[in-house]
Scaffold this motif. Structure first.
Motif, short mmCIF file in Angstrom:
data_model
loop_
_atom_site.label_atom_id
_atom_site.label_comp_id
_atom_site.label_asym_id
_atom_site.label_seq_id
_atom_site.Cartn_x
_atom_site.Cartn_y
_atom_site.Cartn_z
N CYS A 22 35.71 75.47 115.25
CA CYS A 22 36.13 74.12 114.91
C CYS A 22 36.38 73.42 116.23
O CYS A 22 37.36 73.68 116.90
N ARG A 64 33.69 62.46 109.55
CA ARG A 64 34.15 63.71 108.95
C ARG A 64 34.32 64.82 109.98
O ARG A 64 34.49 65.98 109.61
N SER A 86 35.94 66.51 113.73
CA SER A 86 37.26 66.92 114.19
C SER A 86 38.03 65.71 114.68
O SER A 86 37.47 64.78 115.29
N CYS A 115 34.81 73.27 109.65
CA CYS A 115 36.20 72.91 109.94
C CYS A 115 36.87 72.26 108.75
O CYS A 115 37.81 71.48 108.90
N THR A 116 36.37 72.55 107.57
CA THR A 116 37.03 72.12 106.34
C THR A 116 37.63 73.32 105.65
O THR A 116 37.29 74.47 105.93
N SER A 150 40.20 68.65 106.05
CA SER A 150 40.16 69.40 107.31
C SER A 150 41.16 70.56 107.26
O SER A 150 42.19 70.49 106.59
N SER A 202 43.03 78.57 110.13
CA SER A 202 42.97 77.45 111.08
C SER A 202 43.46 77.81 112.48
O SER A 202 42.68 77.82 113.42
#
Length: 1694
Positions: free
Chosen positions: A16, A31, A33, A402-403, A443, A489
């Motif tokens: 990410c 959409r 980062s 990165c979702t 995110s 994350s």
């Protein structure tokens, strides 16, 4: 189990990316980062675009409000976070106003709860108490509820599972964790701004380990804030308890994280983790938390007095992160799970199965099948149960990186790969729920990530309540929502962030690396780099004075499909690499860098010696241990080769030098058109991909237009503006295009490779070779001219100059003076003082010697602690300091001794009894005394061989075995043509180079085959034709290499090891035809002119480097050669090399006819060897009697026979047909007639036997006959003088190094790994040998004999019509025998007789006159030599007595008959020949660079100690004429002793008796000369020359020479006839000479003058008793004159 799953989660989390400078970080529809690289902030320019900037650009940017000055962008959803110091997300709410709870947190909500710092409206302005901050998100945690408080500690552990447990596994499987931890702590330390206190830094890191942001300096101050979150308060209490229990722990922890050692950082990290985990589970923490007033408001007041388990409540419902709240989902028909009963221990079994999956070999096929299933589900090719794990995987597909959806999708796939359907229950219901699907597009930095974890955790808790033994329920409930959030994350961003990868692998090479140029897709395996520029200093680590002027990489792409790793190809593409380098001339001194450089170089040499020793041990061990080729690494390597595809194009690396030669700049470089390596079918046609299940994969590789150029005297340099375009334009293509002004050293080379790759041998029943490679080099052309050679020398000289300048620049920069002359003198003074004077004085100071000894002792103790894992941090730092002070020799010696000591202790422990072993183990365990050595330290090679044998003997019937004949690798190399051309200018006026030498090697084929069963290989080399041509002239180009038989290959070599189904170790077959080498003067002179430097160049540094590399390679090759030769048991040798002859023609020009020439034939070499039957083992009883049984002795040796046949030398005149005459062995053209050398070599198969010699070598030479006529000798001299020599001039030396100008010794000579290794090994070996071995039992290495029966040299005299024999020299029975042992060489030689006969004079018996012979039947000469070295342990005792070389020569009784007429004819023959030779014209000699050298040594020269003894029993000389004998002279008892030591040279000469008899029958005086006192020696001489060093301070009694001489009284009867004979003979023997020039110096006067200038001191003790002389009237008279000359005494007094 949690550690394993965490590791798997980390492995599959995608990158990410954080956003770099000037990149988009927000805007409607964006959409990507939203996080900027620290310390950047995201500034809004418009509603559609936001960018990461260091500050607001101004202008039309919306930077006027607090919202725009923050890093926020976009609109926050309802109930999402909208502010807080350090918050990087949206700061504007889409629906509700942004309500501030504290300055750390704000939320979009309609109401304002109590105690909140609320704001009116939708404003997101930070309250007045808010301060501007930078990085790090605040993660809000809640106090554990009543139902989970018991697991507070374990919850903390799980929350930080990747901070605590995961690094262990990562560290065990990869060293990257250590580097990563070092980077993280360095980054934290560099950004830490709360003060210089190590306490604050330790507390800061500890808080991060616990998952809290309370001590993050970028968010919170250290003082307690009332509005902080409860979880932060808990973290602070944990840290405070740690300080109370162990004061100063945070300071020590902070200091430990700042050290250089990565291992110490990891150790401190792990220790602190364990301490914090223990406190989090302690009752003390519970007591403290219950008394904290800040936590009262977060706990139910009505339950505060009850037990913590009953008083805790679940605060999730009152403060849920999911808005609107997602209810408990997944329940169907009253059940959350599958409703199937679970065996109580079934989950433990599944846990064990999951642990096994870490062994890749065991589950590879299963994982591959599951990966294929995932691929089909991903693409929708198969329908799955929506309630299963695969249903969850299908529901979460097609989400952006990165979702939340993409993160959980990756984790679900990882779980399926490991567990399959085990423990899945009905998890698909959760991920297919509509409310959950709304979270997928958010995110992972948003609150939806934690909400997703909360939903999952509640489902597994419900499953666990239904079935407490459910595997899925138990494992799923382990992870709290916070754990899941971190896994998805935080840890992914930390451990797989792009910045780390770039900084780790590309940061040192790429300049201004921009993430815009990185296109990275980890899951799909795509990496693309474009438009990158190289850093100028990337070559610094190679210690080259070169800098990159400009380096540009157009594109680099890498594709590795992780999803289809075993099906899709691995592609590496490089397009456009252009580099221009230039010479680095600025030299600056940096003391710190210089110290690091010296330390690094020293430790590199130490490690190099240790690695070399380990390589030798590994080689010896590998020769005896089996190798398993079916390992995972081997299989992975094979798989990579089967799927690898490479494409490299447009490469140009150039070097431009306009500083070495300003008037004649030059440039050189390497260009490459392209390299392609792709997959093909059987017809070698390219295809897209190949299945991994294919039996054979075909690969085709092509290298196109690889070239090396060197342009001298360039007129214009490359333009910096269009540099890349110019470099691209100068890449040679394969389309015949000619590029102007390019001089190629290697003309464009094309290579084609065909590769066939089969599967693992065991999988295809050992039928096909795994690798079958064919390489076709085509035609290769190498060229070099004189300008390129001179440029290369100048470049090396300049590099030496820069290296030398960097050594002394430190002294020049410290001189302060404005006067250049004074500055230079001060610089010279400082250089000499620091490089010569101070080091020399420090060598002999007792304080320095004692200090160095103490350092060695201290380092010895510390290194022992380090090797036994007992060294503390301070001790390791002290070791580092000592390593800077000690030299490499001491370091290597100490480390080697410690290794031997540890091994010795291990061996001692190994042989202890069980009770002793247990006692030792217990004591060591309590004292942490684990010596930490590997298996090799405690198990011998024989035991390891037996161990491997027992392992490999198991289950052999269940799998096919590898036969000895099986070949797993084939390599075939073909080279059609290799041409080497040398170009130079023939005449000074020529403007173009002419080719002076051309070497053509045609049709070279090399084949290599490897057999893995016995680690054997076969190599075959064939060369069809070899041609060498000289200078191109109008005449036919001279051919310097002649091959009479062109149908036979020039070279054919076969070399094979461990022949299958035999006991043969090596097979060597070689053949070559007759080869003639012709000397061409013009070609040789042109080559000398081409490579003659012209001016002196000091290339001392380059010579040292090359010599050091040569010695290292030589020592390694010698070790391998010696080891293999020593361990030969049997071999098969068949070598047949036809004769190689060298022709030297007259005038240096060869013509097949009408040409005088000399030819030396080196002979026909034949070598054959091997045993038909061998005795693998001889029992002890038989071996004891081996000396008396020749058959047993013969069976202990491998015979090798070598024959060198027809060695000859002849001279042919122009009118002779030498081609036919050489067939006649008695032809007059032979100066040395053909003879043969036979060598019988026997190699003992018992290497370590102390009795049997390892080698027995017997050399037998046939009779050698030489015929030398004066005509042939004159012809050879005429031929030699007719050859023109190069016309070169002596060039005076103009340049001197600073060492030579100031006579500075090199205090740091070039490192010699071989010498250092041998020195230390000899010292260690000697120490071990003195303790354990018997010094007298030296094994015999070589036992050799030499036998030459007869050497006959006949000089012939040419007359007008024939050639007559003249004088013959005959050596009869020359024998020698030598024995080479470990520390000495014993040599014995003898000569039976030496005859000199005059063939033109006969004796009374009609035999030729013998001028010299032996008077008795004993051998004329016997010589004994004993050679040793100071390394011999018995060097100081008998029989060596400190003498390295002892030589004793014993002469029996030689007899010389000196006939006046015969001697006169010899003199006449000599004078006539020399006179003819003197008339020949002389060629100008080549210049000599020999210069007068002076001895700059300040100490004694290293000279070998020697002792020579010569003994002569009697030497008889008879002088006479053709008709009578006149005098008989007897020398008796002659001895000469010469002794040379380091300090002196001594010579002692003694003559016992001398008498002369008159042989005339009627003479009155028979005894012409006798001594008066027969019992006293005639002559005694004792001469001593002392070798004083230059620094020697002489005292008054010290002398240079000491001479003692004594001469006994002799009686001499002097007759006139004796005087007449002497005068006539003197006149006859003297050649005619020209008048001596008056300029010729007087040698004696020069010697006296030299002695006076040197101020020599000589001590004399001379007593000369002059003879008494009687001069009778005539021969028969007793009357005459008697003269007594008395006594002469010469003595000096001190």
């Amino acid at each position: 189990m949690d550690c394993i799953l965490s590791l798997l989660f980390v492995s599959y989390i995608p990158l990410c990316l954080s956003v770099g400078i000037y990149q988009q970080c927000g805007g409607e529809g964006y959409r990507g980062s939203t996080t900027c690289d620290w310390p950047l902030k995201c500034f809004r320019r418009s509603h559609w675009f936001s960018s990461c900037q260091t500050s607001c650009p101004g202008g039309d940017w919306q930077c006027v409000t607090e919202t725009s000055s923050s890093t926020g962008f976009g609109l926050a959803k309802a109930w999402d976070q909208c502010g807080g110091e350090g918050w990087k997300g949206p700061r504007n709410c889409a629906q509700y106003p942004c309500q501030w709870r504290s300055k750390w947190y704000a939320q979009c909500r309609p109401d304002c709860p109590a105690r909140w710092m609320c704001q009116t409206g939708a404003s997101s302005t930070v309250p007045s108490t808010t301060q501007t901050t930078t990085e790090s998100n605040l993660v809000t945690h809640q106090l554990p509820s009543q139902s989970s408080s018991e697991e507070t500690g374990s919850s903390l552990e799980i929350i930080d599972g990747l901070d605590t447990a995961t690094p262990d596994l990562i560290w065990e499987t990869s060293s990257e964790y250590g580097d990563l931890l070092a980077e993280i702590t360095d980054d934290m330390a560099s950004n830490f701004s709360i003060g210089e206190s190590e306490v604050s830094f330790g507390r800061h890191i500890a808080a991060q380990m616990l998952g809290s942001a309370v001590y993050d300096h970028d968010i919170h101050p250290l003082e307690l804030i009332e509005s902080r979150d409860p979880y932060d308060i808990v973290v602070e209490h944990i840290i405070n308890l740690a300080e109370e229990q162990e004061p100063g722990i945070m300071a020590r922890f902070g200091a430990a994280l700042l050290v250089e050692s990565v291992e110490e950082r990891i150790e401190a990290w792990e220790n602190m983790r364990e301490r914090l985990d223990a406190i989090s589970e302690s009752p003390e923490l519970i007591s403290v938390l219950l008394q904290d007033p800040l936590l009262i408001n977060y706990l139910p007041s009505d339950n505060l007095s009850e037990d913590l388990r009953s008083r805790s409540v679940n605060t999730r419902t009152s403060n849920n992160v999911c808005y609107p709240e997602i209810p408990n989902i997944g329940k169907v028909n009253g059940l959350y799970g599958d409703g199937k009963p679970t065996v109580p221990d079934a989950d433990d079994i599944l846990i064990g199965v999951s642990l096994v999956v870490t062994r890749w070999e065991a589950v590879k096929d299963l994982i591959i099948k599951r990966a294929a299933v995932l691929e089909r589900v991903e693409t929708g090719k198969v329908r799955v149960d929506p309630e299963s794990r695969l249903g969850a995987y299908y529901a979460t597909r097609d989400n952006k990186y990165c979702t939340v959806g993409h993160s959980v999708h990756t984790l679900i796939g990882a779980l399926y790969l490991v567990l399959g359907e085990a423990g899945e229950e009905k998890i698909g219901r959760v991920f297919n729920h509509p409310l959950v699907k709304q979270l997928y597009s958010d995110s992972i930095t948003s609150s939806s990530n934690k909400c997703m974890g909360d939903v999952e955790e509640r489902y597994w808790q419900n499953v666990k309540k239904e079935d407490k033994h459910s595997f899925g329920g138990r494992v799923g409930s382990w992870f709290t929502p916070d754990d899941r959030e971190k896994i998805q994350s935080r840890v992914g961003l930390r451990f797989l962030r792009t910045g780390y990868i770039l900084d780790k692998y590309l940061g040192d090479y790429i300049e201004n690396l921009d993430t815009n140029k990185l296109k990275f897709d980890l899951w799909k395996g795509d990496v693309v780099l474009e438009d990158l520029y190289l850093k100028p200093d990337i070559l610094t680590e190679f210690n080259l004075p070169v800098t990159i002027k400009k380096g540009y990489l157009q594109k680099l792409s890498l594709h590795i499909s992780w999803k289809h790793f075993y099906a899709h190809p691995i592609r590496i593409n490089i397009d456009g690499l252009y580099v221009l380098a230039e010479l680095k001339t600025d030299v600056k001194y940096n003391a710190e860098q210089e110290e690091k450089k010296q330390y690094k170089a020293k430790m590199k040499e130490v490690h190099k010696v240790e690695e070399f020793r380990k390589a030798q041990e590994e080689f010896e061990r590998a020769k005896r241990l089996p190798k398993d080729q079916n390992t995972y690494l081997e299989r992975l390597r094979l798989h990579l080769m089967r799927h690898l595809e490479i494409s490299i194009s447009n490469i140009h690396l150039a070097f431009e030098d306009a500083k070495t030669k300003v008037e004649h700049p030059f440039t050189f470089g390497i260009t490459l058109n392209y390299i392609k390596f792709h997959t093909t079918n059987e017809e070698w046609e390219q295809i897209s991909s190949s299945s991994d299940d294919s039996a054979i994969v075909y690969k085709f590789g092509e290298l196109n237009a690889l070239s090396i150029y060197w342009n001298s005297n360039i007129k214009s340099k490359l333009s910096e503006e269009n540099l890349i375009d110019e470099l691209h334009a100068k890449i040679m293509r394969n389309d015949g295009e000619v590029i102007e002004n390019m001089s190629y050293v290697l003309q464009p080379l094309n290579i084609e490779t065909k590769l066939q790759i089969a599967s693992i041998p065991s999988e295809q029943a050992y039928v096909q070779p795994v690798l079958d490679v064919q390489i076709d080099f085509g035609k290769s052309y190498f060229n070099i001219n004189r300008n390129q050679y001179i440029d290369l020398l100048d470049l090396f000289e300049h590099w030496d100059y820069i290296t030398l300048q960097s050594k002394y620049i430190k002294y020049y920069e410290t001189v302060e003076s404005n006067n250049p002359k004074i500055k230079r003198w001060k610089f010279a003074y400082a250089a000499i003082l620091n490089e010569v004077v101070r080091p020399r004085l420090s060598y002999h100071q007792w304080e320095n010697m004692r200090e160095n000894l103490n350092r060695c002792r201290e380092y010895n103790a510390l290194y022992l602690k380090k090797k036994t894992y007992q060294a503390t941090k301070q001790e390791k730092e002290r070791m580092h300091e000592l390593e800077k002070l000690l030299d490499a020799l001491n370091l290597v010696f100490i480390r080697r001794n410690i290794d031997l000591e540890i091994k010795k202790k291990k061996v001692e422990q190994k042989h202890k009894s069980t009770w002793e072993w247990l006692s030792t183990w217990w004591n060591n365990a309590s004292n942490n005394g684990n010596f930490g050595l590997d298996q090799e330290d405690v198990i011998t090679v024989d035991e390891e061989v037996n161990l491997y044998s027992s392992i490999h003997d198991k289950d052999t019937s269940q799998s096919p075995t590898c036969s000895e004949e099986y070949v797993d690798m084939k390599l075939a190399i073909r080279l059609d043509l290799l041409q080497i051309n040398i170009w130079s200018i023939l005449n000074e006026n020529d403007s173009q180079f002419a080719r002076i030498t051309q070497i053509d090697v045609l049709n070279t084929n090399v084949q290599y085959q490897r057999r893995p069963a016995t680690s054997a290989f076969l190599t075959i080399v064939d060369i069809d034709l070899l041609e060498v041509y000289g200078v191109q002239t109008d005449d036919p180009t001279p051919k310097l290499l002649q091959l009479p038989n062109k149908s036979q290959k020039v070279v054919h070599i076969e070399f094979e090891t461990d022949i299958a189904k035999t006991n043969i170790d090596y097979r060597v077959h070689a053949k070559s035809p007759t080869i003639g080498i012709v000397y061409d003067a013009m070609t040789m002179n042109s080559l000398v002119d081409c490579f003659y430097p012209g001016v002196y160049r000091d290339l001392k540094g380059v010579k040292k480097k090359i010599y050091s590399m040569y010695m290292d390679i030589r020592h390694r090759m010698r070790f391998l050669f010696d080891y293999n030769i020593r361990n030969i048991k049997n071999l098969d040798i068949d070598i047949d090399l036809q004769s190689i002859y060298f022709i030297l023609p007259e005038n240096g020009v060869y013509r097949s006819a009408d040409c005088s020439l000399a030819c030396f034939d080196f002979g026909h070499l034949k070598m054959q060897g091997g045993r038909e039957e061998t005795t693998d083992h001889i029992d002890e009883e038989t071996f004891e009697d081996a000396q008396s049984h020749l058959d047993i002795l013969d069976s202990s040796y491998v015979p090798i026979k070598v024959q060198l046949e027809d060695i000859r030398f002849f001279y042919s005149q122009s009118n002779e047909d030498w081609g036919n005459l050489q067939c006649d062995r008695n032809s007059p053209i032979y100066l040395i007639q053909p003879y043969t050398i036979n060598v019988d070599i026997n190699k003992c198969i018992y290497v370590n036997d102390p009795v049997l010699p390892l080698w027995k070598i017997n050399v037998n030479v046939s009779s050698i006959n030489s015929r030398l006529s004066d005509e042939r000798i004159f012809g050879i001299m005429k031929l030699i003088r007719s050859i023109p020599l190069p016309q070169l001039e002596n060039t005076p030396r103009e340049k001197y190094t600073i060492e030579e100008l100031f006579v500075i010794e090199d205090t740091q000579p070039e490192k010699n790994t071989k010498k250092l290794f041998q020195t230390v090994e000899n010292m260690a070996r000697l120490k071990k040998k003195l303790q354990n071995d018997d010094l007298d039992a030296q094994p015999t290495e070589v036992d050799g004999t030499l036998n030459i029966p007869y050497i006959d040299i006949l000089f012939q005299e040419s007359t007008s019509d024939q050639i007559q024999p003249f004088v013959r020299f005959s050596f009869i029975s020359l024998t020698a025998q030598t024995t080479v042992k470990t520390f000495h060489i014993d040599l014995q030689a003898s000569l039976a007789d030496f005859l000199v006969t005059h063939e033109q004079f006969l004796t009374s018996t009609n035999e030729p006159l013998r001028l010299l012979s032996t008077a008795d039947k004993n051998h004329l000469l016997n010589m004994k030599c004993l050679l040793t070295s100071p390394e011999n342990p018995s060097f100081y005792s008998a029989p060596y007595n400190r003498i390295e070389n002892k030589v004793h020569v014993q002469l029996s009784k030689p007899l010389a008959t000196l006939q006046i007429e015969a001697l006169a004819s010899i003199v006449r023959f000599q004078n006539h020949l020399l006179y003819k030779i003197s008339k020949l014209p002389l060629q100008k000699n080549m210049p000599s660079n020999d210069e007068a050298t002076t001895d700059n040594g300040k100490y004694y020269k290293k000279r070998p100690t020697s002792k020579f003894e010569i003994r002569l029993d009697q030497f008889r000389i008879i002088i006479g004429t053709e008709f009578s004998q006149l005098l008989d002279i007897h020398f008796c008892g002659f001895s000469l002793d010469i002794t040379q030591t380091i300090k002196k040279f001594a010579m002692k000469l003694v003559l016992t008796d001398l008498h002369i008899h008159d042989l005339h029958a009627q003479t009155q005086y028979r005894n012409t000369m006798v001594q008066e006192s027969p019992d006293i020696q005639v002559l005694y001489l004792d001469f001593i020359a002392y070798n004083h060093p230059k620094i020697f301070k002489r005292k008054l009694h010290d002398v240079d020479y000491n001479i003692k001489l004594y001469l006994n009284k002799m009686r001499l009867v002097l007759l006139y006839k004796y005087i007449d004979i002497i005068l006539n003979a003197w006149g006859a023997f003297q050649p005619k000479r020209a008048n001596v020039s008056p300029t010729v110096p007087n040698t004696f006067e020069d010697m006296i003058d030299k002695c006076q200038r040197q101020n020599l001191r000589i001590c004399f003790d001379v007593i000369l008793n002059a003879p008494t002389i009687f001069l009778p009237v005539d021969t028969h008279s007793r009357e005459g004159i008697f003269i007594d000359l008395g006594e002469l005494t010469l003595q000096t007094k001190s």
